[in-house]
Enzyme design. Structure first.
Site, short mmCIF file in Angstrom:
data_model
loop_
_atom_site.label_atom_id
_atom_site.label_comp_id
_atom_site.label_asym_id
_atom_site.label_seq_id
_atom_site.Cartn_x
_atom_site.Cartn_y
_atom_site.Cartn_z
N GLU A 1 9.01 38.63 -92.67
CA GLU A 1 8.68 39.62 -91.65
C GLU A 1 9.48 39.32 -90.39
O GLU A 1 10.06 38.23 -90.24
CB GLU A 1 7.18 39.67 -91.36
CG GLU A 1 6.57 38.42 -90.83
CD GLU A 1 5.03 38.48 -90.85
OE1 GLU A 1 4.42 37.47 -90.52
OE2 GLU A 1 4.45 39.54 -91.20
N LYS B 1 10.64 38.21 -86.86
CA LYS B 1 10.19 37.22 -85.87
C LYS B 1 10.26 37.89 -84.51
O LYS B 1 11.34 38.17 -83.99
CB LYS B 1 11.08 35.97 -85.90
CG LYS B 1 10.59 34.89 -84.97
CD LYS B 1 11.40 33.62 -85.11
CE LYS B 1 10.73 32.42 -84.45
NZ LYS B 1 10.45 32.61 -83.03
N ARG C 1 2.60 34.07 -78.35
CA ARG C 1 1.59 34.05 -79.40
C ARG C 1 0.23 34.44 -78.83
O ARG C 1 -0.16 33.96 -77.76
CB ARG C 1 1.51 32.63 -79.98
CG ARG C 1 0.67 32.47 -81.23
CD ARG C 1 1.40 33.06 -82.40
NE ARG C 1 0.76 32.80 -83.67
CZ ARG C 1 1.08 31.79 -84.48
NH1 ARG C 1 2.00 30.93 -84.12
NH2 ARG C 1 0.49 31.65 -85.64
N ARG D 1 -1.34 30.31 -77.52
CA ARG D 1 -1.10 29.30 -78.56
C ARG D 1 -1.83 28.00 -78.26
O ARG D 1 -2.20 27.27 -79.16
CB ARG D 1 0.41 29.12 -78.58
CG ARG D 1 0.98 28.09 -79.40
CD ARG D 1 2.46 28.41 -79.41
NE ARG D 1 3.23 27.25 -79.76
CZ ARG D 1 4.45 27.32 -80.26
NH1 ARG D 1 5.03 28.49 -80.44
NH2 ARG D 1 5.11 26.26 -80.57
N PHE E 1 0.35 39.75 -87.18
CA PHE E 1 0.90 39.34 -88.47
C PHE E 1 -0.07 38.54 -89.33
O PHE E 1 0.25 38.22 -90.46
CB PHE E 1 2.23 38.60 -88.31
CG PHE E 1 2.24 37.52 -87.25
CD1 PHE E 1 1.60 36.31 -87.47
CD2 PHE E 1 2.91 37.73 -86.05
CE1 PHE E 1 1.62 35.32 -86.52
CE2 PHE E 1 2.92 36.73 -85.08
CZ PHE E 1 2.28 35.53 -85.31
N LYS F 1 10.97 29.53 -89.82
CA LYS F 1 11.56 30.50 -88.89
C LYS F 1 13.06 30.49 -89.10
O LYS F 1 13.67 29.43 -89.24
CB LYS F 1 11.18 30.19 -87.45
CG LYS F 1 11.52 28.81 -87.01
CD LYS F 1 10.96 28.52 -85.65
CE LYS F 1 11.18 27.06 -85.32
NZ LYS F 1 10.48 26.59 -84.16
P1 AMP Z 1 9.13 28.98 -82.30
O1 AMP Z 1 8.34 29.36 -81.06
O2 AMP Z 1 10.60 29.19 -82.19
O3 AMP Z 1 8.70 27.64 -82.84
O4 AMP Z 1 8.69 30.01 -83.45
C1 AMP Z 1 7.39 30.12 -83.90
C2 AMP Z 1 6.71 31.24 -83.15
O5 AMP Z 1 7.26 32.50 -83.51
C3 AMP Z 1 5.26 31.41 -83.48
O6 AMP Z 1 4.45 30.49 -82.82
C4 AMP Z 1 4.99 32.82 -83.02
O7 AMP Z 1 4.63 32.82 -81.65
C5 AMP Z 1 6.33 33.50 -83.14
N1 AMP Z 1 6.38 34.58 -84.15
C6 AMP Z 1 7.03 35.74 -83.95
N2 AMP Z 1 6.92 36.53 -85.01
C7 AMP Z 1 6.15 35.88 -85.92
C8 AMP Z 1 5.68 36.20 -87.23
N3 AMP Z 1 5.99 37.33 -87.82
N4 AMP Z 1 4.93 35.27 -87.86
C9 AMP Z 1 4.62 34.09 -87.26
N5 AMP Z 1 5.03 33.74 -86.03
C10 AMP Z 1 5.80 34.62 -85.36
#
Ligand code: AMP
Length: 580
Positions: free
Chosen positions: A270, A272, A277, A304, A373, A450
């Site tokens: 899906e 990103k 969050r 978060r 999501f 991710k």
């Molecule tokens: P990062 O902040 O780079 O560690 O990436 C993880 C974060 O991406 C998660 O904590 C979410 O806030 C965000 N995120 C965005 N889209 C999604 C998705 N489809 N599923 C899960 N997390 C997502």
């Protein structure tokens, strides 16, 4: 429990280096805590409140120093406390070294015994008062309350009191030690090896896993310890989520499409979303009277870190009220969008998130929408242990708008093209999730990956193409791309994704005049045009004459500024592949 007894036990833990011995000391303290078990468990971690509880002490170093100085008498100022702190480097040692309650203030507080009469519960009750003090005069309530506690403290008590109010216990008791100690104290788990050496399949690991799960669900070491003691294994197995009480968010590691498909065969992919969050709790209307806040009703939104951000995001509250069915716990991202609901850069959401003032005015400037999501709870069912795909189905049933599109596929190209579309639409990448994975709060495991676009790209010469099919028969579809090898070119892959219809038409016009040979669907070009190409990985491969193949190459742009002679050469590819 007397606070002096707690402080003595804390002192023993702080002096202990061994992990197992520490677990043993913690287990003994928990067993001895009696009615104060919940408080003692949290204090040992330097917390007054459960992780989900929004209350904060709001005691900064200067307030603590001031309270200590006052309790130490007329000859000591907050500056003196700070000077001592600069010398010793640690507030607990400073507090223990002051002669607290020995001078002024004693008669007013009826104490002055130099410690011994404080209980853990009194400390807790006073700290609750500190946390709950609001409005004008709250600062002096906090100061007076801390002063009152310090005047009654012995040196060892003062040491741990000061550390506790500043949230730095330094006992060497991590979350894992407290978890293991809970299992040892109340579930007869024999913790004989440290966590990192433990066999996963024995009985102890099972009991510890049970405690861990209860901690994930409740975010409260105190409550879990009480449950383990009072209700044992069945009690821990029964703990459930509560709508209105946040849990930690499941997190992701970096990974690639090949990582995902190699490990799981099928991946759920899906978009990103580049926002912040949010975990949204929508309580059943039946609970309204008890829980509703006049402004927001039974919707609460947490960051978060489980901070309550409801007030900053009124449009998400409205969205959930209009489109969701309570009770539900929804996981998602708050994104800043333009008038067409297209994503805006991440910086924009920061102007809204956690905002306490001017929310209405900022709402006019930056629009925020929900991209949901996941679903942790729906209609009375806890879904943490349900597979991701089922949770996503439940999300659709619970929320009728703003739900992410989830593609479950075993086909790398389908996933790639989903990613290309996401990037094209201005998103930062995709998430790859194991379709049958459970929701693991707080876990940065391997079930969610991710995938952001490549940091390194290659500038490659277009040396050939294949005509498209069907309605695209008049256009080139797949492009062969090559690196420079001296004056010649060697192929490294074929690029078919990341190109819009419009770009395809433009590329066809541009490349057709350079066709040198044509055979069936395939043409070759004179080296004229350079593509900037993204990819996931470079592998050695017999398929192409360079000896390398790009995995999942993706068209990014035409390098208008680069002639083929300046395209990347084989040496760079070798280096990126780790061969040089
Ligand atoms: P990062 O902040 O780079 O560690 O990436 C993880 C974060 O991406 C998660 O904590 C979410 O806030 C965000 N995120 C965005 N889209 C999604 C998705 N489809 N599923 C899960 N997390 C997502």
């Amino acid at each position: 429990m007397e606070f002096a007894a707690f402080a003595e036990r804390a002192e023993a833990m702080a002096a202990e280096d061994g992990d197992l011995a520490t677990v043993g000391l913690v287990a003994e303290s928990l067993t001895a805590a009696g009615d104060d078990l919940g408080i003692v468990a949290r204090f040992l971690r330097g917390a007054v409140f459960p992780g989900w509880d929004g209350r904060k002490l709001s005691v900064g170093p200067s307030l603590c120093h001031e309270a200590l100085a006052r309790a130490a008498g007329a000859n000591v100022t907050a500056d003196d406390v700070e000077t001592r702190l600069a010398e010793t480097g640690e507030i607990g040692a400073v507090a223990a070294g002051l002669d607290l309650g020995g001078q002024t203030g004693l008669s007013a507080f009826g104490g002055g015994t130099g410690g011994g009469d404080l209980t853990v519960r009194e400390v807790y009750d006073d700290l609750v008062a500190v946390a709950e003090a609001t409005g004008d005069g709250s600062e002096s309530v906090r100061l007076d309350t801390l002063f009152g506690l310090f005047t009654r403290a012995s040196p060892t008590e003062a040491k741990y009191l000061a550390r506790l109010v500043l949230g730095e216990m330094r006992l060497g008791v991590g979350g894992g030690a407290l978890r293991d100690a809970t299992a040892e104290a109340f579930l007869d788990a024999a913790v004989t090896t440290p966590a990192d050496e433990r066999e996963e399949d024995d009985r102890t690991a099972e009991l510890i896993g049970l405690v861990e799960r209860a901690l994930q669900v409740t975010n409260d070491h105190g409550r879990v310890a009480e449950l383990a003691r009072d209700e044992g294994e069945p009690g821990l197995r029964d703990v459930s989520l509560a709508v209105g009480r946040p849990v930690r968010s499941m997190l992701a590691q970096a990974g690639t499409v090949s990582d995902a498909l190699d490990a799981w065969e099928t991946a759920a992919v899906e978009t990103k979303f580049d926002g912040a969050r949010v975990q949204i709790h929508y309580e059943d209307a039946a609970h309204d009277d008890d829980t509703a806040d006049a402004e927001t009703g039974p919707v609460s939104i947490y960051s978060r870190n489980m901070e309550d951000v409801t007030a900053a995001l009124p449009e998400l509250v409205e969205h959930v009220r209009d489109h969701a069915t309570p009770p539900a716990i929804i996981d998602g991202e708050a994104v800043a969008v333009d008038d067409d609901s297209e994503p805006l850069p991440f910086q924009e959401i920061l102007r809204r998130f956690r905002r306490k003032y001017d929310v209405d005015r900022m709402r006019e400037e930056v629009r925020v929408e929900l991209r949901a999501f996941d679903c942790l709870h729906a209609d009375g069912d806890d879904l943490l242990d349900a597979p991701l795909t089922e949770r996503h189905d439940r999300l659709h049933e619970t929320l009728e708008a703003g739900v992410s599109e989830l593609l479950v596929s075993a086909d790398a190209e389908a996933i790639e093209s989903f990613e290309a579309d996401a990037l094209e639409a201005g998103h930062e990448g995709v998430m790859l999730k194991r379709p049958d994975s459970t929701y693991s709060p707080g876990d940065r495991g391997k079930d969610w990956l991710k995938r952001k676009p490549d940091v390194e790209t290659l500038d490659l010469v277009v040396t050939g193409a294949e005509w498209g099919e069907g309605r695209r028969a008049e256009l080139f579809g797949t492009f062969e791309v090559a690196v420079r090898v001296g004056d010649d070119y060697a192929t490294v892959g074929k690029v078919a994704t990341g190109i819009s219809d419009e770009e395809l038409a433009d590329l066809t016009d541009r490349l057709e005049p350079h066709v040198t040979t044509e055979s069936g669907q395939t043409v070759t070009f004179a080296p004229e045009v350079v593509f900037e190409v993204g990819y996931e990985e470079i592998q050695t491969s017999p398929t192409y004459d360079s000896g390398y193949a790009l995995r999942f190459p993706r068209f990014l742009a035409v390098r208008e500024d680069k002639p083929p002679a300046d395209a990347d050469d084989l040496t760079r590819v070798r280096r990126l592949a780790g061969d040089e």
